[in-house]
Write a protein that holds these residues in place. Sequence first.
Motif, PDB file in Angstrom:
ATOM      1  N   SER A  15       0.872  -1.365   0.039  1.00 32.34           N
ATOM      2  CA  SER A  15      -0.147  -0.024   0.020  1.00 32.34           C
ATOM      3  C   SER A  15       0.869   1.235   0.070  1.00 32.34           C
ATOM      4  CB  SER A  15      -0.926  -0.089   1.252  1.00 32.34           C
ATOM      5  OG  SER A  15      -0.246  -0.161   2.498  1.00 32.34           O
ATOM      6  N   VAL A  16       2.006   1.192   0.672  1.00 38.12           N
ATOM      7  CA  VAL A  16       2.967   2.401   0.765  1.00 38.12           C
ATOM      8  C   VAL A  16       4.036   2.550  -0.168  1.00 38.12           C
ATOM      9  CG1 VAL A  16       3.864   3.749   2.416  1.00 38.12           C
ATOM     10  CG2 VAL A  16       1.967   2.542   3.252  1.00 38.12           C
ATOM     11  N   LEU A  17       4.765   1.306  -0.554  1.00 36.75           N
ATOM     12  CA  LEU A  17       5.983   1.346  -1.055  1.00 36.75           C
ATOM     13  C   LEU A  17       5.630   0.968  -2.661  1.00 36.75           C
ATOM     14  CD1 LEU A  17       8.731   0.123   1.300  1.00 36.75           C
ATOM     15  CD2 LEU A  17       8.197   2.413   0.828  1.00 36.75           C
ATOM     16  N   ALA A  18       5.066   0.022  -2.995  1.00 36.88           N
ATOM     17  CA  ALA A  18       4.981  -0.337  -4.177  1.00 36.88           C
ATOM     18  C   ALA A  18       4.516   0.451  -5.057  1.00 36.88           C
ATOM     19  CB  ALA A  18       3.899  -1.658  -4.095  1.00 36.88           C
ATOM     20  N   PRO A  19       3.493   1.545  -4.812  1.00 35.35           N
ATOM     21  CA  PRO A  19       2.969   2.804  -5.870  1.00 35.35           C
ATOM     22  C   PRO A  19       4.075   3.466  -6.343  1.00 35.35           C
ATOM     23  CG  PRO A  19       1.220   2.373  -4.137  1.00 35.35           C
ATOM     24  CD  PRO A  19       2.519   1.556  -3.630  1.00 35.35           C
ATOM     25  N   GLY A  20       5.200   3.565  -5.259  1.00 31.21           N
ATOM     26  CA  GLY A  20       6.012   4.667  -5.827  1.00 31.21           C
ATOM     27  C   GLY A  20       7.446   3.719  -6.106  1.00 31.21           C
ATOM     28  N   TRP A  21       7.353   2.481  -6.307  1.00 29.31           N
ATOM     29  CA  TRP A  21       8.597   1.539  -6.211  1.00 29.31           C
ATOM     30  C   TRP A  21       9.419   2.087  -7.516  1.00 29.31           C
ATOM     31  CZ3 TRP A  21      10.995  -0.574  -2.648  1.00 29.31           C
ATOM     32  CH2 TRP A  21      11.951  -1.439  -2.838  1.00 29.31           C
ATOM     33  N   PRO A  22       8.773   2.227  -8.659  1.00 28.82           N
ATOM     34  CA  PRO A  22       9.652   2.662  -9.989  1.00 28.82           C
ATOM     35  C   PRO A  22      10.344   3.772  -9.676  1.00 28.82           C
ATOM     36  CG  PRO A  22       7.343   2.244 -10.774  1.00 28.82           C
ATOM     37  CD  PRO A  22       7.346   1.922  -9.100  1.00 28.82           C
ATOM     38  N   ASP A  23       9.939   5.096  -8.960  1.00 32.26           N
ATOM     39  CA  ASP A  23      10.898   5.995  -8.779  1.00 32.26           C
ATOM     40  C   ASP A  23      12.146   5.701  -7.732  1.00 32.26           C
ATOM     41  OD1 ASP A  23       9.324   7.854  -9.995  1.00 32.26           O
ATOM     42  OD2 ASP A  23       8.001   8.108  -8.478  1.00 32.26           O
ATOM     43  N   ILE A  24      11.546   4.826  -6.680  1.00 31.14           N
ATOM     44  CA  ILE A  24      12.564   4.188  -5.662  1.00 31.14           C
ATOM     45  C   ILE A  24      13.630   3.415  -6.668  1.00 31.14           C
ATOM     46  CG2 ILE A  24      13.042   2.616  -3.904  1.00 31.14           C
ATOM     47  CD1 ILE A  24      10.051   3.224  -2.660  1.00 31.14           C
ATOM     48  N   ALA A  25      13.190   2.624  -7.243  1.00 31.29           N
ATOM     49  CA  ALA A  25      14.252   1.793  -8.229  1.00 31.29           C
ATOM     50  C   ALA A  25      15.003   2.706  -9.165  1.00 31.29           C
ATOM     51  CB  ALA A  25      13.567   0.644  -9.065  1.00 31.29           C
ATOM     52  N   ALA A  26      14.750   3.762  -9.607  1.00 29.62           N
ATOM     53  CA  ALA A  26      15.142   4.408 -10.575  1.00 29.62           C
ATOM     54  C   ALA A  26      16.291   5.153 -10.111  1.00 29.62           C
ATOM     55  CB  ALA A  26      14.317   5.335 -11.523  1.00 29.62           C
ATOM     56  N   ARG A  27      16.020   5.730  -8.916  1.00 29.18           N
ATOM     57  CA  ARG A  27      16.944   6.632  -7.996  1.00 29.18           C
ATOM     58  C   ARG A  27      18.027   5.516  -7.594  1.00 29.18           C
ATOM     59  NH1 ARG A  27      15.886  11.319  -3.633  1.00 29.18           N
ATOM     60  NH2 ARG A  27      18.051  11.690  -2.831  1.00 29.18           N
ATOM     61  N   VAL A  28      17.782   4.550  -7.232  1.00 27.45           N
ATOM     62  CA  VAL A  28      18.820   3.753  -6.390  1.00 27.45           C
ATOM     63  C   VAL A  28      19.581   3.271  -7.729  1.00 27.45           C
ATOM     64  CG1 VAL A  28      19.177   1.267  -5.548  1.00 27.45           C
ATOM     65  CG2 VAL A  28      17.571   2.778  -4.541  1.00 27.45           C
ATOM     66  N   GLU A  29      19.014   2.904  -8.861  1.00 27.08           N
ATOM     67  CA  GLU A  29      19.714   2.433 -10.011  1.00 27.08           C
ATOM     68  C   GLU A  29      20.486   3.573 -10.589  1.00 27.08           C
ATOM     69  OE1 GLU A  29      21.591   0.383 -13.260  1.00 27.08           O
ATOM     70  OE2 GLU A  29      20.497  -0.272 -11.483  1.00 27.08           O
ATOM     71  N   SER A  30      20.251   4.758 -10.469  1.00 32.63           N
ATOM     72  CA  SER A  30      21.320   5.807 -11.045  1.00 32.63           C
ATOM     73  C   SER A  30      22.226   5.967 -10.172  1.00 32.63           C
ATOM     74  CB  SER A  30      20.382   7.191 -10.985  1.00 32.63           C
ATOM     75  OG  SER A  30      21.135   8.430 -11.202  1.00 32.63           O
ATOM     76  N   ASP A  31      22.269   5.915  -8.671  1.00 32.06           N
ATOM     77  CA  ASP A  31      23.420   5.877  -7.838  1.00 32.06           C
ATOM     78  C   ASP A  31      24.431   4.808  -8.017  1.00 32.06           C
ATOM     79  OD1 ASP A  31      24.059   7.098  -4.805  1.00 32.06           O
ATOM     80  OD2 ASP A  31      24.347   4.936  -5.016  1.00 32.06           O
ATOM     81  N   ARG A  32      23.660   3.597  -8.381  1.00 32.45           N
ATOM     82  CA  ARG A  32      24.236   2.568  -8.474  1.00 32.45           C
ATOM     83  C   ARG A  32      25.327   2.327  -9.551  1.00 32.45           C
ATOM     84  NH1 ARG A  32      23.952  -1.954 -11.527  1.00 32.45           N
ATOM     85  NH2 ARG A  32      24.634  -4.027 -10.597  1.00 32.45           N
TER      86      ARG A  32
END
Length: 321
Positions: A139-156
């Motif tokens: 309910s809280v993380l999954a809707p925004g997971w693409p943004d979370i994953a994109a920022r983490v991937e950019s850093d990585r």
Amino acid sequence: MLRIHFSAGDLARTRVAEEPDPLWETVLSLHQLHENRREPLLDAWRRRKRTCDSGALRMLAPLMPSRGYFPDFLTPAAASGGLECGIDAVLATPRRQLRTELGLLSISTPLPGWTRQLADGEASAVHRLGRALRVYHASVLAPGWPDIAARVESDRRHRTGAQCRLGTEEMLRTFAPVLRWEPPVLTADYPVVRDIHLQGRGLLLVPSYFCRRTPVALMDETLWPVLVYPARSPSPEEPAAPASRLAPLLGHTRAAVLQALQEPCTTTELARCAGVSLSSASEHAAVLRRAGLVASTRERHRMHHSLTPLGSRLLTGAPAG
């Protein structure tokens, strides 16, 4: 102050996590619920928490206080394989570890009565915790997971690019000012004074969307060393890498492996450039090879990998000739 002591062997075994860790993001996002600082990236997410079952929040919040200690069993290494792998590991936590870590937590944080059943490893309490983790994530993380994953991937991508080109020591310098590399010690501001000696195990660096201010390390030094740090914000002028475009199709890690093969390399070099383990690099190369995107040849004891014409066109977006 946190001081992490490296040896030469530790530098060779230091890498950046391949994907966002769903349980670290769960813990650190709950910490942000108690923060009053306004931040555009987090404001929309904070509004989303209203959709979360209040029972799930009530269960999780006491276990994950925003200040001080929280139990290591909530962020198992298995969560690198995804949410369900992580929750399965939480549910399988040995009773002795549950008792020890919840006992430590109770010193600084008042705990509700049901945690006594959790500390005893009672199945009903353990499975209630698993359900709360799933409900919160959905309910809280999954809707925004693409943004979370994109920022983490950019850093990585930024960190592993530096590691591939310049080596691990130079990669560690890219974390300044959050982390300071003063060979052979990596230091950071921290709520308490701690010294961690890696002793040849290396360090897993985990970029996090919700980590703020200071990095976070596991308390139990017998566990594999992990340091969670704030993922950097991409510069506005920073172009999207081809891997970002391909990630929805191939997955972030496999897209990063494909991108790392812009120059032919061995499996060891591929693992270092893509920021993955040697076995993971070999596995992803094999999948890409079966898809006709990568060619591999063996020379003595080494495998050499390169893009096929099809793989090159996919990576660059060039039309077929």
